[in-house]
Design a protein around this motif. Sequence first.
Motif, mmCIF file in Angstrom:
data_model
loop_
_atom_site.group_PDB
_atom_site.id
_atom_site.type_symbol
_atom_site.label_atom_id
_atom_site.label_comp_id
_atom_site.label_asym_id
_atom_site.label_seq_id
_atom_site.Cartn_x
_atom_site.Cartn_y
_atom_site.Cartn_z
ATOM 1 N N ALA A 23 0.769 -1.241 0.180
ATOM 2 C CA ALA A 23 -0.004 -0.019 -0.076
ATOM 3 C C ALA A 23 0.787 1.113 -0.030
ATOM 4 O O ALA A 23 0.420 2.337 -0.552
ATOM 5 C CB ALA A 23 -0.980 -0.072 1.160
ATOM 6 N N SER A 24 2.050 0.957 0.495
ATOM 7 C CA SER A 24 3.062 2.223 0.519
ATOM 8 C C SER A 24 3.158 2.503 -0.737
ATOM 9 O O SER A 24 3.491 4.018 -1.008
ATOM 10 C CB SER A 24 4.061 1.876 1.330
ATOM 11 N N ARG A 25 3.483 1.883 -1.572
ATOM 12 C CA ARG A 25 3.974 2.375 -3.068
ATOM 13 C C ARG A 25 2.709 2.952 -3.721
ATOM 14 O O ARG A 25 3.028 3.943 -4.590
ATOM 15 C CB ARG A 25 4.227 1.025 -3.909
ATOM 16 N N ARG A 26 1.620 2.481 -3.333
ATOM 17 C CA ARG A 26 0.278 3.465 -4.063
ATOM 18 C C ARG A 26 0.349 4.589 -3.451
ATOM 19 O O ARG A 26 0.120 5.569 -4.208
ATOM 20 C CB ARG A 26 -0.818 2.601 -3.871
ATOM 21 N N ARG A 27 0.628 5.028 -2.184
ATOM 22 C CA ARG A 27 0.710 6.261 -1.513
ATOM 23 C C ARG A 27 1.897 7.239 -2.110
ATOM 24 O O ARG A 27 1.555 8.166 -2.585
ATOM 25 C CB ARG A 27 0.757 6.146 -0.142
ATOM 26 N N VAL A 39 2.965 6.747 -5.250
ATOM 27 C CA VAL A 39 2.437 7.340 -6.521
ATOM 28 C C VAL A 39 1.393 8.498 -6.425
ATOM 29 O O VAL A 39 1.724 9.416 -7.098
ATOM 30 C CB VAL A 39 1.901 5.981 -7.309
ATOM 31 N N GLU A 40 0.517 8.312 -5.458
ATOM 32 C CA GLU A 40 -0.421 9.440 -5.218
ATOM 33 C C GLU A 40 0.166 10.714 -4.762
ATOM 34 O O GLU A 40 0.073 12.024 -5.469
ATOM 35 C CB GLU A 40 -1.477 9.062 -4.401
ATOM 36 N N GLU A 41 1.402 10.697 -4.088
ATOM 37 C CA GLU A 41 1.980 11.689 -3.664
ATOM 38 C C GLU A 41 2.972 12.402 -4.771
ATOM 39 O O GLU A 41 2.989 13.634 -4.604
ATOM 40 C CB GLU A 41 2.792 11.728 -2.467
ATOM 41 N N VAL A 42 3.545 11.612 -5.375
ATOM 42 C CA VAL A 42 4.462 12.249 -6.497
ATOM 43 C C VAL A 42 3.352 12.832 -7.546
ATOM 44 O O VAL A 42 3.670 13.987 -7.823
ATOM 45 C CB VAL A 42 5.127 10.903 -7.113
ATOM 46 N N ARG A 43 2.450 12.288 -7.724
ATOM 47 C CA ARG A 43 1.328 12.895 -8.805
ATOM 48 C C ARG A 43 0.993 14.060 -8.165
ATOM 49 O O ARG A 43 0.687 15.252 -9.106
ATOM 50 C CB ARG A 43 0.220 11.931 -9.389
ATOM 51 N N ARG A 44 0.644 14.413 -6.909
ATOM 52 C CA ARG A 44 0.156 15.457 -6.137
ATOM 53 C C ARG A 44 1.243 16.702 -6.212
ATOM 54 O O ARG A 44 0.635 17.731 -6.662
ATOM 55 C CB ARG A 44 -0.355 15.137 -4.894
ATOM 56 N N ARG A 45 2.403 16.065 -5.960
ATOM 57 C CA ARG A 45 3.357 17.402 -6.096
ATOM 58 C C ARG A 45 3.734 17.811 -7.558
ATOM 59 O O ARG A 45 3.935 18.973 -7.690
ATOM 60 C CB ARG A 45 4.735 17.043 -5.157
ATOM 61 N N ALA A 46 3.687 16.737 -8.274
ATOM 62 C CA ALA A 46 4.262 17.180 -9.806
ATOM 63 C C ALA A 46 3.317 17.969 -10.525
ATOM 64 O O ALA A 46 3.567 18.768 -11.434
ATOM 65 C CB ALA A 46 4.557 15.972 -10.572
ATOM 66 N N THR A 47 2.158 17.780 -10.148
ATOM 67 C CA THR A 47 0.768 18.679 -10.508
ATOM 68 C C THR A 47 0.457 19.756 -9.881
ATOM 69 O O THR A 47 -0.890 20.216 -10.069
ATOM 70 C CB THR A 47 -0.324 17.617 -11.033
ATOM 71 N N SER A 48 1.228 20.267 -8.982
ATOM 72 C CA SER A 48 0.798 21.409 -8.012
ATOM 73 C C SER A 48 0.888 22.743 -8.740
ATOM 74 O O SER A 48 0.862 23.763 -8.065
ATOM 75 C CB SER A 48 1.737 21.306 -6.801
ATOM 76 N N GLY A 49 1.463 22.900 -9.859
ATOM 77 C CA GLY A 49 1.520 24.132 -10.375
ATOM 78 C C GLY A 49 2.747 24.719 -9.879
ATOM 79 O O GLY A 49 2.706 26.054 -9.961
ATOM 80 N N GLY A 50 3.888 24.390 -9.543
ATOM 81 C CA GLY A 50 4.964 25.067 -9.028
ATOM 82 C C GLY A 50 4.722 25.263 -7.699
ATOM 83 O O GLY A 50 5.813 25.970 -7.329
ATOM 84 N N LYS A 51 3.824 24.921 -7.095
ATOM 85 C CA LYS A 51 3.792 25.038 -5.333
ATOM 86 C C LYS A 51 4.965 24.411 -4.686
ATOM 87 O O LYS A 51 5.569 24.866 -3.798
ATOM 88 C CB LYS A 51 2.459 24.623 -4.912
ATOM 89 N N TRP A 52 5.125 23.051 -5.176
ATOM 90 C CA TRP A 52 6.113 22.190 -4.513
ATOM 91 C C TRP A 52 7.510 22.541 -5.232
ATOM 92 O O TRP A 52 7.429 22.545 -6.612
ATOM 93 C CB TRP A 52 5.821 20.756 -4.489
ATOM 94 N N PRO A 53 8.685 22.398 -4.545
ATOM 95 C CA PRO A 53 9.622 22.230 -5.255
ATOM 96 C C PRO A 53 9.991 20.989 -6.258
ATOM 97 O O PRO A 53 8.866 20.253 -6.038
ATOM 98 C CB PRO A 53 10.879 22.163 -4.276
ATOM 99 N N GLN A 54 10.852 20.789 -7.015
ATOM 100 C CA GLN A 54 10.929 19.818 -7.941
ATOM 101 C C GLN A 54 11.321 18.557 -7.253
ATOM 102 O O GLN A 54 11.965 18.715 -5.972
ATOM 103 C CB GLN A 54 12.052 19.981 -8.855
ATOM 104 N N VAL A 55 11.022 17.389 -7.685
ATOM 105 C CA VAL A 55 11.256 16.137 -7.130
ATOM 106 C C VAL A 55 12.240 15.343 -7.970
ATOM 107 O O VAL A 55 12.166 15.246 -9.197
ATOM 108 C CB VAL A 55 10.245 15.083 -7.071
ATOM 109 N N LEU A 56 13.334 14.819 -7.180
ATOM 110 C CA LEU A 56 14.486 14.346 -7.999
ATOM 111 C C LEU A 56 14.481 12.743 -7.860
ATOM 112 O O LEU A 56 14.249 12.442 -6.605
ATOM 113 C CB LEU A 56 15.807 15.002 -7.289
ATOM 114 N N PHE A 57 14.523 12.092 -8.902
ATOM 115 C CA PHE A 57 14.550 10.523 -8.811
ATOM 116 C C PHE A 57 15.965 10.112 -9.448
ATOM 117 O O PHE A 57 16.495 10.448 -10.241
ATOM 118 C CB PHE A 57 13.495 9.968 -9.753
ATOM 119 N N PHE A 58 16.200 8.867 -9.003
ATOM 120 C CA PHE A 58 17.363 8.013 -9.752
ATOM 121 C C PHE A 58 16.540 6.888 -10.069
ATOM 122 O O PHE A 58 16.279 5.781 -9.511
ATOM 123 C CB PHE A 58 18.277 7.686 -8.515
ATOM 124 N N PRO A 59 16.180 6.981 -11.504
ATOM 125 C CA PRO A 59 15.101 6.208 -11.824
ATOM 126 C C PRO A 59 15.668 4.618 -12.252
ATOM 127 O O PRO A 59 14.897 3.585 -12.097
ATOM 128 C CB PRO A 59 14.863 6.514 -13.202
#
Length: 517
Positions: free
Chosen positions: A176-180, A182-202
């Motif tokens: 369930a943690s992975r699903r949360r 995904v939702e948090e990454v989507r929330r921050r990435a689509t915040s319209g610049g409200k949140w700083p960038q998110v860095l991944f090592f894919p």
Amino acid sequence: MNQGSPGDWAPLDPTPGSPATPNPFVHELHLSRLQRVKLCLLGALLAPIRVLLAFIVLFLLWPFAWLQVAGLTEAQLQEPITGWRKTVCHNGVLGLSRLLFFLLGFLRIRVRGQRASRLQAPVLVAAPHSTFFDPIVLLPCDLPKVVSRAENLSVPVIGALLRFNQAILVSRHDPASRRRVVEEVRRRATSGGKWPQVLFFPEGTCSNKKALLKFKPGAFIAGVPVQPVLIRYPNSLDTTSWAWRGPGVLKVLWLTASQPCSIVDVEFLPVYHPSPEESRNPTLYANNVQRVMAQALGIPATECEFVGSLPVIVVGRLKVSLEPQLWELGKVLRKAGLSPGRVDAGAEPGRSRMISQEDFARQLQLSDPRTVAGAFSYFQQDGQGLVDFRDVALALAALDGGRSLDELTRLAFELFAEEQAEGPGRLLYRQGFSTILHLLLGSPRPAAATLHAELCQAGPHQGLSLCQFQAFSLHDPLHGKLFSTYLRPSPKPQASVPGGPMSLANGTVPAPKQKGD
């Protein structure tokens, strides 16, 4: 006595017939005599001072990290921190972090390209991920948010820095943690610049910089533009790489701190805007970004990845484990003094017989509880904790080494082939094929199932006949070599193939290092 044992098996060249593709999981540090003398002198004089000062600075980071989140509720931490906390603590951590890397010898960080704004690219993807020094890329990126394991919160200082960063935390033991996440990454990435960038090592783990591992889709699920960030260490001696096989943490740290000057290049590529199809398909998006970054780096983009705790390489159309668990099972049984050839398997062809751990111990004549539990864990268990004894029989036959490849593949077919619903003869269907490849080669079951479907396209049935299975496992120029290398004993232990797994001489299987992020 058998003609050989699994401990004498030759190592595998991970890409038979394709020498241009290196093994990304192995790093071998070759030093000349002069370099060894130089490292010994600098290691004695320079490294202790650098490491001591760096650890002092690391602990000085803690007050700034603690101050930023002190007194804030969980609800307040769900929004980006602003005001004096952001100004004072952010600049303090940024400055001390640069000092920490400077003290470790990274005197220069050369930046190329232009970092995009958070509106232009809410997500940054950095590669290749080759060392625990890679967080240095956060400095020219102005300390973006990161994704990390929840277990790291309990690590002194590191946990405080993750809370300061408002990192997105994932637990590898909680689906369930992975699903949360995904939702948090989507929330921050689509915040319209409200949140700083998110860095991944894919890539999700460290490699040796010679090839890119398969990108995981997590950074691309939101379907927003991403900016690729390349990391290079253009030093004459590669002391930073921390691969699955190679120098350990302390050696990498000590050797790097012994260098007079280490340089890191950080290059920002143009923002990658996904197509509508890529926005809907994170895997396609990840693969395309991986190819763009590999081309810019001048290295191959591979399908190699970690599955569980073991690295998986690609051979032809098949994924196989770099060191199948079958080899580790052989080591456990030999340590217990068990000869697989002396065990009466008694598995019934074509029919599963589920056994418990107690039955398993009795059948293999094992008495030590730890040995029994360790050996039993190598087989897939059902919901009741039982394993199919056909799996055990095939593994023991492979470990015995007394059968030829023709006999072993015929036995595998007889154990797992099923009667056709219509017509005479028996066929090997997807589940049996996947089980055989998983047991003998360490292939992930989904990858083996995909290959089975491809092999069946050439025939009228949804299963493989004995002739078709042996044509694949014995006579195919690529996969036949794979089966031969993994399963046929060699007369003498051989040296490791450059870029391949280490020799398994005398049955020694070094324990893998856990290097996931």
